[in-house]
Design an enzyme around this catalytic site. Structure first.
Site, PDB file in Angstrom:
ATOM      1  N   HIS A 210      30.974  40.741  28.165  1.00  0.00           N
ATOM      2  CA  HIS A 210      31.650  40.647  29.447  1.00  0.00           C
ATOM      3  C   HIS A 210      31.935  42.034  30.018  1.00  0.00           C
ATOM      4  O   HIS A 210      31.664  42.306  31.188  1.00  0.00           O
ATOM      5  CB  HIS A 210      32.948  39.844  29.285  1.00  0.00           C
ATOM      6  CG  HIS A 210      33.635  39.571  30.573  1.00  0.00           C
ATOM      7  ND1 HIS A 210      34.978  39.724  30.751  1.00  0.00           N
ATOM      8  CD2 HIS A 210      33.152  39.176  31.771  1.00  0.00           C
ATOM      9  CE1 HIS A 210      35.300  39.417  31.997  1.00  0.00           C
ATOM     10  NE2 HIS A 210      34.211  39.079  32.645  1.00  0.00           N
ATOM     11  N   HIS A 214      30.050  43.892  33.434  1.00  0.00           N
ATOM     12  CA  HIS A 214      30.730  44.518  34.573  1.00  0.00           C
ATOM     13  C   HIS A 214      30.443  46.015  34.677  1.00  0.00           C
ATOM     14  O   HIS A 214      30.738  46.626  35.701  1.00  0.00           O
ATOM     15  CB  HIS A 214      32.233  44.242  34.518  1.00  0.00           C
ATOM     16  CG  HIS A 214      32.582  42.848  34.960  1.00  0.00           C
ATOM     17  ND1 HIS A 214      32.663  42.483  36.286  1.00  0.00           N
ATOM     18  CD2 HIS A 214      32.824  41.718  34.254  1.00  0.00           C
ATOM     19  CE1 HIS A 214      32.960  41.188  36.375  1.00  0.00           C
ATOM     20  NE2 HIS A 214      33.062  40.705  35.154  1.00  0.00           N
ATOM     21  N   HIS A 237      29.069  34.282  35.320  1.00  0.00           N
ATOM     22  CA  HIS A 237      30.372  33.643  35.111  1.00  0.00           C
ATOM     23  C   HIS A 237      30.254  32.125  35.103  1.00  0.00           C
ATOM     24  O   HIS A 237      31.012  31.444  34.412  1.00  0.00           O
ATOM     25  CB  HIS A 237      31.374  34.139  36.160  1.00  0.00           C
ATOM     26  CG  HIS A 237      31.745  35.577  35.949  1.00  0.00           C
ATOM     27  ND1 HIS A 237      31.057  36.611  36.533  1.00  0.00           N
ATOM     28  CD2 HIS A 237      32.705  36.156  35.174  1.00  0.00           C
ATOM     29  CE1 HIS A 237      31.587  37.763  36.145  1.00  0.00           C
ATOM     30  NE2 HIS A 237      32.584  37.515  35.321  1.00  0.00           N
ATOM     31  N   GLU A 342      33.788  38.292  44.857  1.00  0.00           N
ATOM     32  CA  GLU A 342      34.221  39.202  43.790  1.00  0.00           C
ATOM     33  C   GLU A 342      35.338  40.150  44.224  1.00  0.00           C
ATOM     34  O   GLU A 342      36.297  40.271  43.463  1.00  0.00           O
ATOM     35  CB  GLU A 342      33.006  39.999  43.263  1.00  0.00           C
ATOM     36  CG  GLU A 342      33.377  40.793  42.017  1.00  0.00           C
ATOM     37  CD  GLU A 342      32.184  41.465  41.371  1.00  0.00           C
ATOM     38  OE1 GLU A 342      31.119  41.538  41.988  1.00  0.00           O
ATOM     39  OE2 GLU A 342      32.342  41.928  40.236  1.00  0.00           O
ATOM     40  N   HIS A 357      38.338  37.313  43.549  1.00  0.00           N
ATOM     41  CA  HIS A 357      38.248  37.443  42.093  1.00  0.00           C
ATOM     42  C   HIS A 357      39.082  38.615  41.572  1.00  0.00           C
ATOM     43  O   HIS A 357      39.910  38.450  40.674  1.00  0.00           O
ATOM     44  CB  HIS A 357      36.773  37.601  41.698  1.00  0.00           C
ATOM     45  CG  HIS A 357      36.554  38.088  40.301  1.00  0.00           C
ATOM     46  ND1 HIS A 357      36.348  39.421  40.002  1.00  0.00           N
ATOM     47  CD2 HIS A 357      36.513  37.440  39.115  1.00  0.00           C
ATOM     48  CE1 HIS A 357      36.185  39.550  38.692  1.00  0.00           C
ATOM     49  NE2 HIS A 357      36.276  38.359  38.137  1.00  0.00           N
ATOM     50  N   HIS A 361      42.532  38.382  39.280  1.00  0.00           N
ATOM     51  CA  HIS A 361      42.692  38.990  37.951  1.00  0.00           C
ATOM     52  C   HIS A 361      43.999  39.768  37.883  1.00  0.00           C
ATOM     53  O   HIS A 361      44.749  39.694  36.912  1.00  0.00           O
ATOM     54  CB  HIS A 361      41.512  39.921  37.648  1.00  0.00           C
ATOM     55  CG  HIS A 361      40.399  39.252  36.882  1.00  0.00           C
ATOM     56  ND1 HIS A 361      40.373  39.213  35.515  1.00  0.00           N
ATOM     57  CD2 HIS A 361      39.299  38.586  37.300  1.00  0.00           C
ATOM     58  CE1 HIS A 361      39.285  38.563  35.112  1.00  0.00           C
ATOM     59  NE2 HIS A 361      38.612  38.169  36.177  1.00  0.00           N
ATOM     60  N   HIS A 397      37.984  31.178  36.617  1.00  0.00           N
ATOM     61  CA  HIS A 397      36.550  31.137  36.890  1.00  0.00           C
ATOM     62  C   HIS A 397      36.080  29.726  37.235  1.00  0.00           C
ATOM     63  O   HIS A 397      35.142  29.562  38.014  1.00  0.00           O
ATOM     64  CB  HIS A 397      35.761  31.815  35.771  1.00  0.00           C
ATOM     65  CG  HIS A 397      35.741  33.305  35.979  1.00  0.00           C
ATOM     66  ND1 HIS A 397      34.855  33.912  36.823  1.00  0.00           N
ATOM     67  CD2 HIS A 397      36.566  34.279  35.532  1.00  0.00           C
ATOM     68  CE1 HIS A 397      35.114  35.209  36.870  1.00  0.00           C
ATOM     69  NE2 HIS A 397      36.154  35.461  36.094  1.00  0.00           N
TER      70      HIS A 397
HETATM   71 CU   LIG Z   1      33.843  38.850  34.669  1.00  0.00          CU
END
Ligand SMILES: [Cu+2]
Length: 661
Positions: A210, A214, A237, A342, A357, A361, A397
């Site tokens: 992961h 990124h 994802h 994103e 996104h 987070h 997600h």
């Molecule tokens: Cu991710």
């Protein structure tokens, strides 16, 4: 004066072209060795660079004329950079900005000597977290470091991959000069149903995949255009979510539910993890109501952004910042939407569609201390290394996956003509036994501990259970009318829901897991296409341990020999997790093979070159994504009637995955 500079640069370039891979590998190993301590004097070349190299004096080795170096040196000299021995989070704007200036410095180096010297200098002068991030990204993307293998992040920054209990024991071992190998347990107790799938979210290989995904596809990326980056964001994802749900079903849990801004976050999370500097990762109790996070976002804004994106999907177009429209009711729409959700620098209207996104987070990571009353460091959701541990990660997600599903579900279902490849008829597929088991995996913790030159090193390791599977293979028996190149895609999807009711095709197709995509040739008549699990293009083998990398590079440099080649791509689903766990009595999955024309290949040589064999979820580094069809084809669109799949070039059968305890 221009000429002397050019000549000097040319000379350096010629010399550095001969610098061998072993030397580069040794240098990167050393730059990442015990990053929170000073560079040891035994690494004399780097030590000297850290002390005497003045980056400003070497800007003739920078392809940007020294812009990045001068910028970073200004920040340093004016004491604006984050201190050392402090946590670092990529989602913190200022910390990210600093790390990215260093990325800029390194990516603009014209030779490796300048690369390693600048890196050594800034390792000693910048925050260690920023340094590690910048060096990993630079090694991933720089042409100077093509064959360098990045050490496993779990051995470079073990704090972010193991738990506090293990780290405490490692410190005690060091204090008492007693070697130790400690068992790392997953978080939670049996009273917490979510704990049954902790082996997946807390798998260090999955965490590494992961974080590397990124790094290969950074949301802040402003370099050369990366092919289908927004669609890959969706796809990587989406597959993580589908795989998580398959693990849940394997453990008698229902698929994960979406997150809702208006509802409490059902599952809490106790990370049992500490920063090297910054204390414990914050804990979140069950059923926490969402709160606005000071300086980050309001929950009402998140709802607003969500509704703007869903509005765009309903309308079938995006409104760009300049007021123009981009149609999204087509194959390309998912790429546009991935960038927007994103959001990445490719989003065409961040002011309007926000960064769903990334902000989510941060909001989730800060729910324990949303008003910064307790000076808590960022939560696990604010690091790609640690995010998948928190069950809220998969809820988040699933939430975004559902939004993107609204878009995909608007597109017309594939017709028989679009799916048919009449040259090939699959007559049979035989699959060997599919079984999974847990095994112990050991890794080294010594980089978690500080050291000085006069203190002896003590061996400190940890071991943890991890899922693995028996190697398997399948043979596809296919009759062809004429010779041709073909595209082969292989999926599995759970056959039953958590109540043991058979899932409808339109339900299970969205949860289909890509096991492999590859290209081969068929010849007129009968063919047997053989494929092994180890060849899967979605996975990478186990990472080479840091100590092995150090040993091999040091030995090669000392002997002047070439370095043994290891897979150098760090992005890829861990091979061990290729199959979901399944159940002891055997869990049923649909096993799909679909063969289409070789015209679907984006590169001409895919039948003979697998381009590093990790392209399924990670694409081809610096090149086009190999499959021209939409990611997830043909299961990305609605299948209102199963009969459309009754094709000669498509085979479906039920297989069983058995877990052996
Ligand atoms: Cu991710």
């Amino acid at each position: 004066m221009q000429w002397t500079v050019v000549v000097a640069a040319l000379l350096v370039a010629t010399v550095s072209a001969d610098t061998d891979v072993a030397h580069k590998q040794q240098s990167i190993n050393r730059l990442l060795y015990k990053v929170t301590s000073h560079i040891p004097s035994t690494f004399s070349h780097l030590k000297e660079a850290a002390e005497t190299w003045n980056p400003r004096e070497h800007i003739d080795h920078c392809s940007d004329g020294g812009t990045a170096v001068n910028h970073l040196m200004d920040e340093l000299e004016h004491h604006r950079l984050l201190e050392q021995h402090h946590w670092f989070s990529l989602f913190n704007e200022r910390q990210r900005e600093e790390a990215l200036i260093l990325v800029d410095v390194l990516l603009h180096c014209t030779d490796f000597e300048a690369f390693e010297s600048n890196a050594a200098y800034f390792r000693e002068h910048m925050n260690e977290g920023e340094f590690v991030y910048a060096l990993y990204v630079a090694v991933t993307h720089s042409d100077l470091t093509h064959d360098v293998v990045l050490p496993p992040l779990y051995e470079v920054t073990p704090h972010l991959f193991t738990n506090s209990e293990v780290i405490d024991k490692a410190y005690a071992a060091k204090m008492t000069n007693t070697p130790g190998n400690f068992k790392m347990e997953f978080t939670g107790t049996k009273k917490n149903a979510e704990q049954r799938v902790a082996y997946f979210g807390e798998d260090i290989g999955l965490n590494s995949h992961h974080v590397h995904w990124h790094m290969d596809f950074p949301f802040w990326w402003h370099g050369d255009k990366i092919d289908r980056k927004g669609e890959l964001f969706f796809w990587a994802h989406h597959q993580l979510t589908a795989r998580y749900d398959a693990e849940r079903l394997s453990n008698y849990l229902p698929p994960v539910d979406s997150l809702y801004w208006a509802h409490p976050i059902r599952d809490g999370f106790a990370p049992h993890t500490s920063y090297k500097y910054g204390g414990e990762f914050p804990f979140r109790p069950d059923n926490k109501e969402f709160e606005d996070v000071d300086g980050v976002a309001h929950i009402r804004d998140m709802k607003e952004i969500e509704s703007r994106i869903r509005d765009a999907i309903a309308h079938g177009y995006i409104i760009n910042a300049d007021g123009s429209h981009t149609d999204i009711d087509n194959d390309h729409g998912i790429d546009v939407l991935g960038d927007i959700i994103e959001s990445s620098t490719y989003s065409t209207n961040v002011a309007y569609y926000g960064a769903l996104h990334n902000q989510a987070h941060r909001i989730l990571g800060a729910q324990s201390d949303p008003h910064h009353k307790f000076n808590m460091p960022p939560g696990v959701m604010e690091h790609f290394e640690t995010a998948t541990r928190d069950p809220a990660f998969f809820r988040l997600h699933k939430y975004m996956d559902n939004i993107l599903k609204e878009h995909k579900d608007k597109l017309p279902p594939y017709t028989r003509e679009e799916l048919l490849y009449s040259n090939v008829e699959i007559t049979d597929v035989d699959v060997t036994e599919l079984s999974t088991f847990f095994e112990e995996f050991e890794f080294d913790l010594s980089n978690a501990l500080d050291s000085t030159e006069n203190v002896e090193e003590v061996s400190v390791k940890t071991h943890v259970s991890r899922l693995n599977h028996k190697p398997f293979s399948f043979n596809i028996h296919a009759k062809a009318e004429h010779d041709d190149k073909v595209t082969v895609r292989v999926y599995i999807a759970p056959q039953y829901d958590e109540h043991h009711f058979p899932l409808d095709v339109d339900d299970f197709r969205w949860g289909a897991i890509l096991l492999d995509t590859f290209w081969t040739e068929v010849h007129e008549g009968n063919n047997i296409i053989k494929r092994k699990s180890s060849e899967s293009s979605v996975t990478i083998p186990d990472r080479v341990s840091f100590s092995q990398l150090i040993h091999d590079a040091d030995a090669a440099v000392a002997a002047g020999t070439e370095l043994e080649h290891h897979a150098d791509r760090s992005c890829g689903h861990p091979h061990r997790l290729l199959l979901p766990k399944g159940t002891e009595e055997g869990m049923h999955f649909w096993f799909y093979v679909i063969i289409t024309s070789g015209e679907d290949a984006a590169h001409d040589d895919l039948t003979v070159n697998d381009h590093g064999s990790t392209h399924g979820y990670c694409g081809v580094h610096g090149g086009k994504y190999p499959d021209k069809r939409p990611m997830g084809f043909p299961f990305d669109r609605r299948i209102p009637d199963l009969r459309v799949l009754f094709l000669p070039n498509l085979s479906m059968q039920v297989v069983e995955i058995t877990h052996r305890s």
